[in-house]
Structures are given as C-alpha cells and as structure tokens.
Write an enzyme that holds these catalytic residues in place. Structure first.
Site, PDB file in Angstrom:
ATOM      1  N   SER A 180       0.770  -1.114  -0.001  1.00 53.02           N
ATOM      2  CA  SER A 180       0.095  -0.049  -0.085  1.00 53.02           C
ATOM      3  C   SER A 180       0.868   1.233   0.115  1.00 53.02           C
ATOM      4  O   SER A 180       2.050   1.157   0.315  1.00 53.02           O
ATOM      5  CB  SER A 180      -0.924  -0.128   1.239  1.00 53.02           C
ATOM      6  OG  SER A 180      -1.629   1.351   1.533  1.00 53.02           O
ATOM      7  N   TYR A 210      -1.082  -1.224  10.170  1.00 51.60           N
ATOM      8  CA  TYR A 210      -1.365  -1.150   8.832  1.00 51.60           C
ATOM      9  C   TYR A 210       0.130  -0.927   8.098  1.00 51.60           C
ATOM     10  O   TYR A 210       0.534  -1.514   7.116  1.00 51.60           O
ATOM     11  CB  TYR A 210      -2.560  -0.588   8.344  1.00 51.60           C
ATOM     12  CG  TYR A 210      -2.754  -0.818   6.743  1.00 51.60           C
ATOM     13  CD1 TYR A 210      -3.605  -2.113   6.449  1.00 51.60           C
ATOM     14  CD2 TYR A 210      -2.336   0.097   5.651  1.00 51.60           C
ATOM     15  CE1 TYR A 210      -3.735  -1.949   5.015  1.00 51.60           C
ATOM     16  CE2 TYR A 210      -2.880  -0.178   4.496  1.00 51.60           C
ATOM     17  CZ  TYR A 210      -3.506  -1.207   4.010  1.00 51.60           C
ATOM     18  OH  TYR A 210      -3.731  -1.511   2.793  1.00 51.60           O
TER      19      TYR A 210
HETATM   20  N1  LIG Z   1      -8.605  -0.717  -0.631  1.00 50.27           N
HETATM   21  C1  LIG Z   1      -7.669   0.135  -0.615  1.00 50.27           C
HETATM   22  O1  LIG Z   1      -7.857   1.388  -0.920  1.00 50.27           O
HETATM   23  C2  LIG Z   1      -6.318  -0.570  -0.686  1.00 50.27           C
HETATM   24  C3  LIG Z   1      -5.117   0.287  -0.798  1.00 50.27           C
HETATM   25  C4  LIG Z   1      -3.821  -0.289  -0.837  1.00 50.27           C
HETATM   26  C5  LIG Z   1      -3.533  -1.623  -0.246  1.00 50.27           C
HETATM   27  N2  LIG Z   1      -4.836  -2.187  -0.376  1.00 50.27           N
HETATM   28  C6  LIG Z   1      -4.397  -3.805   0.054  1.00 50.27           C
HETATM   29  O2  LIG Z   1      -5.406  -4.490  -0.962  1.00 50.27           O
HETATM   30  C7  LIG Z   1      -5.518  -5.801  -0.452  1.00 50.27           C
HETATM   31  C8  LIG Z   1      -6.670  -6.427  -0.705  1.00 50.27           C
HETATM   32  O3  LIG Z   1      -7.667  -5.529   0.255  1.00 50.27           O
HETATM   33  P1  LIG Z   1      -9.003  -5.000  -0.529  1.00 50.27           P
HETATM   34  O4  LIG Z   1      -9.007  -3.503  -0.247  1.00 50.27           O
HETATM   35  O5  LIG Z   1      -9.543  -5.790  -1.547  1.00 50.27           O
HETATM   36  O6  LIG Z   1     -10.035  -5.580   0.813  1.00 50.27           O
HETATM   37  P2  LIG Z   1     -11.194  -6.527   1.115  1.00 50.27           P
HETATM   38  O7  LIG Z   1     -11.529  -6.325   2.481  1.00 50.27           O
HETATM   39  O8  LIG Z   1     -12.169  -6.090   0.111  1.00 50.27           O
HETATM   40  O9  LIG Z   1     -10.301  -7.877   0.612  1.00 50.27           O
HETATM   41  C9  LIG Z   1      -9.396  -8.494   1.403  1.00 50.27           C
HETATM   42  C10 LIG Z   1      -9.732  -9.955   1.657  1.00 50.27           C
HETATM   43  O10 LIG Z   1      -8.766 -10.512   2.307  1.00 50.27           O
HETATM   44  C11 LIG Z   1      -9.491 -11.398   3.188  1.00 50.27           C
HETATM   45  N3  LIG Z   1      -8.985 -11.878   4.478  1.00 50.27           N
HETATM   46  C12 LIG Z   1      -8.463 -11.291   5.474  1.00 50.27           C
HETATM   47  N4  LIG Z   1      -8.062 -11.970   6.616  1.00 50.27           N
HETATM   48  C13 LIG Z   1      -7.621 -13.264   5.911  1.00 50.27           C
HETATM   49  C14 LIG Z   1      -7.128 -14.446   6.336  1.00 50.27           C
HETATM   50  N5  LIG Z   1      -6.531 -14.484   7.529  1.00 50.27           N
HETATM   51  N6  LIG Z   1      -6.830 -15.314   5.466  1.00 50.27           N
HETATM   52  C15 LIG Z   1      -7.513 -15.166   4.148  1.00 50.27           C
HETATM   53  N7  LIG Z   1      -8.039 -14.063   3.736  1.00 50.27           N
HETATM   54  C16 LIG Z   1      -8.196 -12.982   4.599  1.00 50.27           C
HETATM   55  C17 LIG Z   1     -10.828 -10.869   3.514  1.00 50.27           C
HETATM   56  O11 LIG Z   1     -11.903 -11.801   3.951  1.00 50.27           O
HETATM   57  C18 LIG Z   1     -11.063 -10.207   2.233  1.00 50.27           C
HETATM   58  O12 LIG Z   1     -11.938 -10.673   1.484  1.00 50.27           O
HETATM   59  C19 LIG Z   1      -4.910  -5.621   1.059  1.00 50.27           C
HETATM   60  O13 LIG Z   1      -3.683  -6.291   1.062  1.00 50.27           O
HETATM   61  C20 LIG Z   1      -5.282  -4.425   1.372  1.00 50.27           C
HETATM   62  O14 LIG Z   1      -4.237  -4.004   2.314  1.00 50.27           O
HETATM   63  C21 LIG Z   1      -5.990  -1.889  -0.405  1.00 50.27           C
END
Ligand SMILES: NC(=O)c1ccc[n+]([C@@H]2O[C@H](COP(=O)([O-])OP(=O)(O)OC[C@H]3O[C@@H](n4cnc5c(N)ncnc54)[C@H](O)[C@@H]3O)[C@@H](O)[C@H]2O)c1
Length: 293
Positions: free
Chosen positions: A145, A159
């Site tokens: 991120s 985070y």
């Molecule tokens: N949304 C944003 O703006 C953003 C920005 C930068 C980085 N990210 C990163 O993108 C990645 C995806 O996140 P997202 O935004 O799609 O959120 P999201 O919550 O929609 O997806 C994350 C998924 O990870 C799963 N998860 C959580 N704990 C878990 C575990 N112990 N084992 C297996 N699966 C697990 C959740 O059930 C969920 O489906 C993450 O690593 C997040 O940190 C997101």
C-alpha cells in the site's frame, strides 16, 4: 511472465475487493484461477458468480495466518491444476485508528502482522519451492500500500508497518530469485491511484476469534476498521451494514486490476520524493499526511 493463457494463478483475499478483481481479470485472460479467502460464504458466492460467467475459477477456504492452511491451499492447487505460475499474496486487513499508538491493543498488532505480513511469508514459503520445482516461468505479487509502502499515515501504524515490511520482503525475494537464476519474478503491488472501494474498511468481518481484542470494550473511533462499529455490537438496533458513502475520488477495485497492475505500480510519486528528500536531509518527517477520507 508474458504468456497467461492456460497458466495457473492463486489469489489470496480473493472473495472480494481487489483479490476478486485480479482473479476475474486473470481468468478473462485465459488463466485457471484459484481464489483463497478466510470468509467461506463470500468466497463461495464469488466463485459461483465467476463460474456462471464461464470463467475457470475455484475457491479454497484459507486462513493465511496459518502456514498449514496455506500449505493446504498449495496442495489443492497442485491437485486441481498440476502447477502454479502466479501467486498473489493479497489478503489484507485494515488496521485501526484507535487512539494513540502506545495504547493500542496488542491483539490488533498480532492480527495485522499475522495477516498482512506473515500471510505473505507463508505464501512465499509454501509456493515458491513448488514453483521452482515446476521449472516454468512464474511470478509472485505481494500487495502493499502507499500507506507504509511509500510513507505511513500516522493514524494507522499497524497497517503501515506491515505494508512497509511487505515492500522490503519483496525486494529481498526479488534479489534472491535473481541470485538463484530463477525464472520467477517478484513484484510489489501498490493499489491505486486512489483508495479503493472495498471491504478493507470493514475488516472486522474477517477477524478470527483467536485474534480477538484483549480489551473489546475500548470504544472505537469513527475511523476504526479493526473493530466492529458500535452499530454492529450485540444489542445494537441493526446488524445489517448501512450503505457506505464512498468519497468520490476513490476507485473501484477493478480499475487497478484491469490496468495490468502486475507490472505497474501507482505509487504516489510526490510522497515518495518528499520522503526520500527528508531522509537525505535528515529532517523530521514533514511529509506525513492525515488519514484521507
Ligand atoms: N482498498 C484500498 O484502498 C487498498 C489500498 C492499498 C492496499 N490495499 C490492499 O489490497 C489488498 C486487498 O484488500 P481490499 O482493499 O480488496 O480489501 P477487502 O477487504 O475487500 O479484501 C481483503 C480480503 O482478504 C480476506 N482476508 C482477511 N483476512 C484473511 C486471512 N486471515 N486469510 C485469508 N484471507 C483473509 C478478507 O476476507 C477479504 O476478502 C489488501 O492487502 C489491502 O491491504 C487496499
């Protein structure tokens, strides 16, 4: 890795958000995709929807905080497809902004480190040896991120710390794969260019009991994503999530997935430059920003 058709991709955190968008994109490009997630019902629903669209997608319930669970994911993938070429260690949870860093619940740290950092370590340890043994070209993509990976938002230290670690881990992986002469690459994914409208801001849904807070009664701040919001606590009038008002600049998760972000990053250049200049000038971190949104 140029040819995707017929190859096998594993995406953790694939039930929704960015993981689902990546899995769908890969499957539309002809890959055989295994989506893994700790949330069984959303995973089943996602797999059913993508299959109904004619895509080659399977789901494996996986908890990335458990090495045994990630090994079982690898074994099931090899059983289904006989190989693995692309591993996206993407599962992640949003860390809370619950007051001061020095007052944070230690279980919040353990959960954030368990998913966001050890989940990636487990993915590397379980899959890279199998990929090397397979002998094909391949790639490992670890989701970081801009928050932590470039510079931290001070309101979400857990985070940011884990996402900074993912960058360093991936740099080391890249260096070691190069040194070993492997035909496997390693990339960091910085989703963006803006925050994405995903489940990340309601991460309490995927919090296992063994990472429950030591002090569950601590009142969450409005920005908390690591706790159940008050309206979801037992006895609250509604257990149905209210529809979220997303800031208009935030992107949908399919945007970075479709832009081919396996190879590209959307790192905020300004932030990167400001941080680097501050490190070189040995000044205090004036580049730190508040949590957006
Ligand atoms: N949304 C944003 O703006 C953003 C920005 C930068 C980085 N990210 C990163 O993108 C990645 C995806 O996140 P997202 O935004 O799609 O959120 P999201 O919550 O929609 O997806 C994350 C998924 O990870 C799963 N998860 C959580 N704990 C878990 C575990 N112990 N084992 C297996 N699966 C697990 C959740 O059930 C969920 O489906 C993450 O690593 C997040 O940190 C997101």
């Amino acid at each position: 890795m140029d040819r995707l058709t017929g190859r096998v991709a594993v995406v953790t955190g694939g039930a929704g958000g960015l993981g689902r968008a990546m899995g769908e994109t890969f499957a539309r490009r002809g890959m055989r995709v295994v989506l893994a997630d700790v949330q069984a019902d959303p995973l089943d629903a996602t797999v059913a929807e993508l299959r109904a669209d004619g895509l080659a997608v399977d789901g494996v319930v996986t908890d990335v905080t458990s090495y045994e669970s990630v090994e079982a994911l690898r074994d099931r993938t090899l059983e289904l497809h006989g190989a693995v070429h692309l591993v996206c260690n993407n599962a992640g949870i949003g860390a809370g902004a619950e007051g001061r860093l020095w007052e944070h619940d230690l279980m919040d740290w353990k959960w954030a480190l368990g998913v966001n950092l050890m989940g990636v370590v487990h993915g590397i340890n379980a899959f890279v040896p199998a990929m090397l043994e397979g002998g094909d070209e391949g790639h490992v993509v670890n989701t970081s991120s801009g928050n932590g990976g470039i510079s931290p938002l001070p309101g979400s230290p857990q985070y940011a710390v884990t996402k900074a670690a993912v960058v360093t881990l991936t740099e080391c992986l890249h260096g070691q794969l190069q040194e070993a002469g492997a035909s496997i690459g390693a990339s960091v994914l910085f989703p963006g260019p803006h925050m994405l409208r995903t489940g990340l801001f309601e991460s309490w849904r995927s919090r296992p009991d063994r990472f429950a807070k030591d002090a569950p009664d601590r009142p969450p701040t409005p920005r908390s994503t690591i706790s159940k919001p008050r309206w979801q606590q037992p006895g609250s009038p509604s257990s149905t999530p209210r529809s979220r008002r997303w800031p208009s600049r935030w992107s949908t998760p399919s945007a970075p997935a479709r832009s081919g972000s396996i190879r590209r990053t959307n790192a905020p250049t300004q932030q990167l430059r400001a941080r680097t200049e501050s490190i070189l000038a040995r000044t205090n971190p004036a580049y730190l920003r508040a949590l957006p949104g």
